[in-house]
Design a protein around this motif. Structure first.
Motif, short mmCIF file in Angstrom:
data_model
loop_
_atom_site.label_atom_id
_atom_site.label_comp_id
_atom_site.label_asym_id
_atom_site.label_seq_id
_atom_site.Cartn_x
_atom_site.Cartn_y
_atom_site.Cartn_z
N LEU A 193 0.82 -1.22 0.00
CA LEU A 193 0.00 0.00 0.00
C LEU A 193 0.85 1.27 0.00
CD1 LEU A 193 -2.87 -0.96 2.48
CD2 LEU A 193 -2.94 -0.93 0.00
N GLU A 223 -6.16 4.68 9.77
CA GLU A 223 -7.17 4.12 8.87
C GLU A 223 -7.37 5.04 7.67
OE1 GLU A 223 -11.65 2.52 9.41
OE2 GLU A 223 -10.31 2.28 11.13
N LEU A 253 -4.69 4.58 5.22
CA LEU A 253 -4.88 3.33 4.46
C LEU A 253 -5.91 3.55 3.36
CD1 LEU A 253 -5.01 0.79 7.44
CD2 LEU A 253 -3.17 1.03 5.76
N LYS A 254 -7.01 4.24 3.72
CA LYS A 254 -8.07 4.46 2.74
C LYS A 254 -7.55 5.29 1.56
CE LYS A 254 -12.32 4.55 4.46
NZ LYS A 254 -13.34 5.20 5.31
N TYR A 299 -5.38 3.24 -0.55
CA TYR A 299 -6.16 2.26 -1.27
C TYR A 299 -6.84 2.88 -2.48
CZ TYR A 299 -9.57 -1.25 -2.42
OH TYR A 299 -10.30 -2.16 -3.10
N ASN A 307 -5.80 -5.12 -2.62
CA ASN A 307 -7.06 -5.41 -1.96
C ASN A 307 -6.86 -6.22 -0.70
OD1 ASN A 307 -9.68 -4.71 -2.30
ND2 ASN A 307 -10.26 -6.67 -3.20
N TYR A 332 -5.22 -4.23 2.04
CA TYR A 332 -6.17 -3.28 2.63
C TYR A 332 -7.14 -3.98 3.58
CZ TYR A 332 -9.77 0.30 2.93
OH TYR A 332 -10.67 1.22 3.39
N THR A 384 -7.02 -3.03 7.63
CA THR A 384 -8.15 -2.28 8.19
C THR A 384 -8.94 -3.12 9.20
OG1 THR A 384 -9.43 -2.89 6.22
CG2 THR A 384 -8.51 -0.66 6.28
#
Ligand code: ZN
Ligand code: ZN
Length: 372
Positions: A11, A19, A22-23, A26, A51, A54, A58
């Motif tokens: 990532l 978070e 991460l989003k 992503y 995917n 992630y 998460t």
């Protein structure tokens, strides 16, 4: 098979990534590698990797395990082999616009709900009844069992979308080029084409049929009460569940009973002698029986006599309301000479000398009318 890459590395985030980080990562990578939008070689593999990373990072439990034990720690927790199925957004469209799916292969569709108005007599509503009704509805075609194809044939894969039900559309926008998915026109998003349509339903998979069914009406229903008959609505499409049937009650007005919540109102006409002297009167009840009620001496217009527990049962508790007898005092008309004489006498004894209207002059009558 190559060794798995570190999830944080996949990532491109730090080990203490939030978070939100991460989003963001992503979304950025999804735009780059989602198979629907990407032209990069190996994009699909890359996207699966992104995917999976992630999904794990998460999930707080999985992330903690991964941080301590690495990939080995996650074995048995089941994140492996996660492909595009695990895609956390409805479609790539959502990644960009946060909107709903633009359309696509049509899945099972629940049948429509149906309404049926059932008219009952007052008594049927109060005491409940069993009714048989016939409702026209769509049912799964018995010949093709909903497949829409003539028995012995099978639907063919759509040559335009190759069975996907969606076609890719390229669109230019200020953000660059977007590829979105739209339902396939050729097959209507179904992915299949029926070459030999079922003769019975002409390829619709459903037919109109008359459905006869018994309805158990509980005691105490009223105008507008709705009875739900699960799964008695229209058949679903493509294996979807049937809808429900809602039977809506309509109650025909009664000759002399009226309903007020759980109470039943009966207007009872009595004459002035009954009102003045009191009387015993027989009144009808909703169940067809009668009850004797005592009109007290000196009853006035609108006075009520309550018959306990002779009303409508409550739908839930079954506790019954009352029947309320409302007195209406009817002033007699078209009296005989004898009755007039007696009433004049009564009037005199009550302290009012009554001169009947026809004996008075026109002016007197007008004066009286204004006094009244
Ligand atoms: Zn059919
Ligand atoms: Zn198609």
């Amino acid at each position: 098979m190559a060794a798995k890459r570190d999830y944080y590395e996949v990532l491109g985030v730090a080990r203490d990534a939030s978070e939100d980080d991460l989003k963001k990562a992503y979304r950025r990578l999804a735009r780059q590698y989602h198979p629907d939008v990407s032209t990069v070689e190996g994009a699909e593999e890359r996207f699966k990797e992104v995917n999976e990373a992630y999904q794990v990072l998460t999930d707080p439990d999985k992330r903690a395990t991964y941080d301590r034990f690495g990939h080995a720690g996650l074995e048995g927790m089941g994140p492996g082999g996660m492909g595009a199925e695990g895609f956390p957004f409805d479609s790539i469209f959502d990644v960009f616009f946060g909107t709903q799916r633009a359309g696509g292969r049509t899945g099972p569709e629940r049948g429509d709900d149906l309404r049926y108005q059932l008219t009952l007599t007052f008594e049927e509503a109060v005491f409940g009844c069993e009714k048989e009704i016939t409702v026209q509805r769509l049912e799964t075609c018995p010949r093709c069992r909903g497949t829409r194809a003539e028995p012995g044939t099978s639907p063919a894969r759509c040559p335009v979308c190759k069975g996907a039900g969606q076609v890719r559309r390229v669109r230019e926008s200020i953000f660059g080029q977007f590829v979105t998915n739209a339902p396939c026109d050729r097959c209507g998003g179904e992915g299949v084409i029926i070459e030999a349509a079922c003769r019975e339903c002409r390829g619709r998979g459903q037919v109109q049929a008359m459905n006869r069914l018994a309805v158990s009406v509980p005691a105490g229903v009223d105008d507008g009460t709705t009875i739900r008959l699960a799964s008695q609505g229209e058949a679903g499409a493509r294996g979807g569940l049937p809808g429900n049937l809602y039977v809506v009650i309509k109650v025909r007005p009664h000759k002399f009973f009226k309903r007020d919540g759980l109470d039943i109102i009966l207007n009872l006409d009595i004459n002035i002698a009954q009102a003045a002297l009191g009387d015993e009167v027989e009144v009808p009840l909703a169940d067809g029986k009668t009850a004797r009620v005592t009109v007290p001496a000196g009853a006035q217009f609108g006075d009520q006599i309550v018959l306990r527990d002779k009303g409508v049962p409550d739908l839930r508790s079954g506790r019954r309301g009352d029947q309320i007898v409302r007195l209406a005092i009817v002033v007699p008309k078209g009296l005989s000479e004898e009755q007039k004489r007696l009433l004049k006498e009564l009037g005199h004894s009550l302290g009012t000398d009554v001169r009947p209207q026809e004996e008075k002059g026109f002016i007197d009558a007008l004066k009286d009318a204004f006094k009244a």
